[in-house]
Design a protein around this motif. Structure first.
Motif, PDB file in Angstrom:
ATOM      1  N   GLN A 219       0.834  -1.202   0.000  1.00 20.85           N
ATOM      2  CA  GLN A 219       0.000   0.000   0.000  1.00 20.85           C
ATOM      3  C   GLN A 219       0.874   1.258   0.000  1.00 20.85           C
ATOM      4  O   GLN A 219       0.630   2.191  -0.759  1.00 20.85           O
ATOM      5  CB  GLN A 219      -0.922   0.000   1.221  1.00 20.85           C
ATOM      6  CG  GLN A 219      -1.932  -1.114   1.235  1.00 20.85           C
ATOM      7  CD  GLN A 219      -3.146  -0.784   0.415  1.00 20.85           C
ATOM      8  OE1 GLN A 219      -3.762   0.242   0.615  1.00 20.85           O
ATOM      9  NE2 GLN A 219      -3.490  -1.645  -0.510  1.00 20.85           N
ATOM     10  N   ALA A 220       1.886   1.264   0.848  1.00 17.48           N
ATOM     11  CA  ALA A 220       2.794   2.413   0.906  1.00 17.48           C
ATOM     12  C   ALA A 220       3.608   2.523  -0.387  1.00 17.48           C
ATOM     13  O   ALA A 220       3.869   3.629  -0.871  1.00 17.48           O
ATOM     14  CB  ALA A 220       3.714   2.291   2.112  1.00 17.48           C
ATOM     15  N   ALA A 221       3.984   1.383  -0.949  1.00 16.66           N
ATOM     16  CA  ALA A 221       4.765   1.386  -2.187  1.00 16.66           C
ATOM     17  C   ALA A 221       3.970   1.972  -3.352  1.00 16.66           C
ATOM     18  O   ALA A 221       4.552   2.531  -4.284  1.00 16.66           O
ATOM     19  CB  ALA A 221       5.234  -0.030  -2.515  1.00 16.66           C
ATOM     20  N   LEU A 222       2.653   1.855  -3.304  1.00 12.40           N
ATOM     21  CA  LEU A 222       1.807   2.461  -4.341  1.00 12.40           C
ATOM     22  C   LEU A 222       1.869   3.988  -4.301  1.00 12.40           C
ATOM     23  O   LEU A 222       1.696   4.653  -5.321  1.00 12.40           O
ATOM     24  CB  LEU A 222       0.346   2.032  -4.162  1.00 12.40           C
ATOM     25  CG  LEU A 222      -0.061   0.693  -4.732  1.00 12.40           C
ATOM     26  CD1 LEU A 222      -1.477   0.355  -4.290  1.00 12.40           C
ATOM     27  CD2 LEU A 222       0.033   0.697  -6.242  1.00 12.40           C
ATOM     28  N   LEU A 223       2.089   4.521  -3.109  1.00 13.09           N
ATOM     29  CA  LEU A 223       2.112   5.980  -2.963  1.00 13.09           C
ATOM     30  C   LEU A 223       3.338   6.628  -3.601  1.00 13.09           C
ATOM     31  O   LEU A 223       3.259   7.770  -4.046  1.00 13.09           O
ATOM     32  CB  LEU A 223       2.063   6.358  -1.478  1.00 13.09           C
ATOM     33  CG  LEU A 223       0.724   6.202  -0.795  1.00 13.09           C
ATOM     34  CD1 LEU A 223       0.860   6.480   0.698  1.00 13.09           C
ATOM     35  CD2 LEU A 223      -0.306   7.127  -1.409  1.00 13.09           C
ATOM     36  N   LEU A 224       4.448   5.921  -3.648  1.00  9.45           N
ATOM     37  CA  LEU A 224       5.682   6.538  -4.139  1.00  9.45           C
ATOM     38  C   LEU A 224       5.593   7.019  -5.592  1.00  9.45           C
ATOM     39  O   LEU A 224       5.947   8.172  -5.869  1.00  9.45           O
ATOM     40  CB  LEU A 224       6.872   5.593  -3.939  1.00  9.45           C
ATOM     41  CG  LEU A 224       7.225   5.318  -2.479  1.00  9.45           C
ATOM     42  CD1 LEU A 224       8.357   4.313  -2.385  1.00  9.45           C
ATOM     43  CD2 LEU A 224       7.579   6.607  -1.755  1.00  9.45           C
ATOM     44  N   PRO A 225       5.123   6.201  -6.541  1.00  9.47           N
ATOM     45  CA  PRO A 225       5.000   6.742  -7.901  1.00  9.47           C
ATOM     46  C   PRO A 225       3.944   7.847  -8.002  1.00  9.47           C
ATOM     47  O   PRO A 225       4.091   8.775  -8.801  1.00  9.47           O
ATOM     48  CB  PRO A 225       4.636   5.530  -8.760  1.00  9.47           C
ATOM     49  CG  PRO A 225       4.306   4.428  -7.826  1.00  9.47           C
ATOM     50  CD  PRO A 225       4.846   4.774  -6.485  1.00  9.47           C
ATOM     51  N   MET A 226       2.919   7.781  -7.179  1.00  8.06           N
ATOM     52  CA  MET A 226       1.915   8.844  -7.179  1.00  8.06           C
ATOM     53  C   MET A 226       2.542  10.148  -6.679  1.00  8.06           C
ATOM     54  O   MET A 226       2.334  11.221  -7.265  1.00  8.06           O
ATOM     55  CB  MET A 226       0.712   8.473  -6.319  1.00  8.06           C
ATOM     56  CG  MET A 226      -0.408   9.492  -6.411  1.00  8.06           C
ATOM     57  SD  MET A 226      -1.893   9.017  -5.506  1.00  8.06           S
ATOM     58  CE  MET A 226      -1.533   9.719  -3.916  1.00  8.06           C
ATOM     59  N   ILE A 227       3.313  10.067  -5.620  1.00  8.18           N
ATOM     60  CA  ILE A 227       4.010  11.245  -5.103  1.00  8.18           C
ATOM     61  C   ILE A 227       4.976  11.777  -6.163  1.00  8.18           C
ATOM     62  O   ILE A 227       5.097  12.989  -6.355  1.00  8.18           O
ATOM     63  CB  ILE A 227       4.719  10.919  -3.776  1.00  8.18           C
ATOM     64  CG1 ILE A 227       3.675  10.684  -2.676  1.00  8.18           C
ATOM     65  CG2 ILE A 227       5.696  12.016  -3.377  1.00  8.18           C
ATOM     66  CD1 ILE A 227       4.237  10.054  -1.409  1.00  8.18           C
ATOM     67  N   GLY A 228       5.638  10.866  -6.868  1.00 12.30           N
ATOM     68  CA  GLY A 228       6.524  11.276  -7.959  1.00 12.30           C
ATOM     69  C   GLY A 228       5.778  12.066  -9.019  1.00 12.30           C
ATOM     70  O   GLY A 228       6.258  13.100  -9.499  1.00 12.30           O
ATOM     71  N   MET A 229       4.585  11.589  -9.392  1.00  8.74           N
ATOM     72  CA  MET A 229       3.777  12.304 -10.395  1.00  8.74           C
ATOM     73  C   MET A 229       3.380  13.686  -9.887  1.00  8.74           C
ATOM     74  O   MET A 229       3.399  14.664 -10.645  1.00  8.74           O
ATOM     75  CB  MET A 229       2.506  11.506 -10.733  1.00  8.74           C
ATOM     76  CG  MET A 229       2.691  10.361 -11.679  1.00  8.74           C
ATOM     77  SD  MET A 229       3.308  10.827 -13.305  1.00  8.74           S
ATOM     78  CE  MET A 229       2.113  12.041 -13.830  1.00  8.74           C
ATOM     79  N   ILE A 230       3.038  13.773  -8.629  1.00 15.24           N
ATOM     80  CA  ILE A 230       2.631  15.058  -8.058  1.00 15.24           C
ATOM     81  C   ILE A 230       3.797  16.046  -8.083  1.00 15.24           C
ATOM     82  O   ILE A 230       3.640  17.198  -8.504  1.00 15.24           O
ATOM     83  CB  ILE A 230       2.069  14.860  -6.635  1.00 15.24           C
ATOM     84  CG1 ILE A 230       0.716  14.145  -6.724  1.00 15.24           C
ATOM     85  CG2 ILE A 230       1.951  16.193  -5.888  1.00 15.24           C
ATOM     86  CD1 ILE A 230       0.186  13.621  -5.414  1.00 15.24           C
ATOM     87  N   PHE A 231       4.984  15.585  -7.683  1.00 11.12           N
ATOM     88  CA  PHE A 231       6.136  16.478  -7.692  1.00 11.12           C
ATOM     89  C   PHE A 231       6.597  16.807  -9.112  1.00 11.12           C
ATOM     90  O   PHE A 231       7.083  17.913  -9.363  1.00 11.12           O
ATOM     91  CB  PHE A 231       7.265  15.928  -6.829  1.00 11.12           C
ATOM     92  CG  PHE A 231       7.054  16.220  -5.375  1.00 11.12           C
ATOM     93  CD1 PHE A 231       7.328  17.476  -4.853  1.00 11.12           C
ATOM     94  CD2 PHE A 231       6.530  15.257  -4.532  1.00 11.12           C
ATOM     95  CE1 PHE A 231       7.105  17.771  -3.514  1.00 11.12           C
ATOM     96  CE2 PHE A 231       6.302  15.529  -3.190  1.00 11.12           C
ATOM     97  CZ  PHE A 231       6.588  16.791  -2.685  1.00 11.12           C
ATOM     98  N   LEU A 232       6.425  15.884 -10.038  1.00 12.42           N
ATOM     99  CA  LEU A 232       6.702  16.188 -11.444  1.00 12.42           C
ATOM    100  C   LEU A 232       5.790  17.324 -11.909  1.00 12.42           C
ATOM    101  O   LEU A 232       6.240  18.275 -12.561  1.00 12.42           O
ATOM    102  CB  LEU A 232       6.498  14.937 -12.308  1.00 12.42           C
ATOM    103  CG  LEU A 232       6.609  15.129 -13.823  1.00 12.42           C
ATOM    104  CD1 LEU A 232       8.007  15.601 -14.214  1.00 12.42           C
ATOM    105  CD2 LEU A 232       6.255  13.818 -14.536  1.00 12.42           C
ATOM    106  N   THR A 233       4.524  17.248 -11.569  1.00  9.99           N
ATOM    107  CA  THR A 233       3.565  18.287 -11.951  1.00  9.99           C
ATOM    108  C   THR A 233       3.925  19.623 -11.307  1.00  9.99           C
ATOM    109  O   THR A 233       3.921  20.666 -11.971  1.00  9.99           O
ATOM    110  CB  THR A 233       2.135  17.863 -11.568  1.00  9.99           C
ATOM    111  OG1 THR A 233       1.854  16.602 -12.182  1.00  9.99           O
ATOM    112  CG2 THR A 233       1.109  18.892 -12.022  1.00  9.99           C
TER     113      THR A 233
END
Length: 141
Positions: free
Chosen positions: A4-18
């Protein structure tokens, strides 16, 4: 780290990319006004003048990051809310993020349309696979 926590990392990456592209776009807007003579009134209604190409590319990419990735954010949050854990989802999430990162690089640098299109198609297919798998898992609950 849990899946569950590992799913958050690419999402956080997308947010910071944006956020990064947004900051770059704002910097380029100031540059267009202060150095290249763009009338700041352009930004009142976003018309009336022609933007420099460097600003058009980054602005279009910022808008792009607010379109398709929304489906990714919803998917990740849905998986977390439903407590669905599977390494397959983590892999798909990372592939989506990495293809969007590559898409960003291509779009904001050399902007080779064929390369950009191919990477966009891969990221879209990954997102579709993610959603098909979510549908299968939700129907199995």
């Amino acid at each position: 780290m849990s899946l569950q926590a590992a799913l958050l990392l690419p999402m956080i990456g997308m947010i910071f990319l944006t956020f990064g592209i947004m900051a770059w776009m704002l910097k380029l807007r100031y540059q267009a006004v202060l150095k290249d003579g763009l009338n700041p009134r352009y930004f009142k209604l976003y018309k009336g003048e022609k933007l420099p190409e460097y600003l058009v590319k980054v602005t279009q990419h910022y808008e792009n990051l607010l379109e398709m990735p929304v489906f990714f954010y919803v998917a990740v949050l849905l998986l977390i809310a439903l407590k669905i854990s599977d390494p397959f989802y983590v892999v798909l999430s990372w592939v989506f993020f990495l293809t969007r990162l590559l898409h960003t690089y291509i779009h904001t640098t050399n902007n080779k349309v064929k390369q950009r299109k191919n990477v966009f198609i891969v990221s879209t297919l990954v997102l579709m696979i993610l959603w098909v798998r979510i549908c299968i898992d939700v129907l199995s609950l």
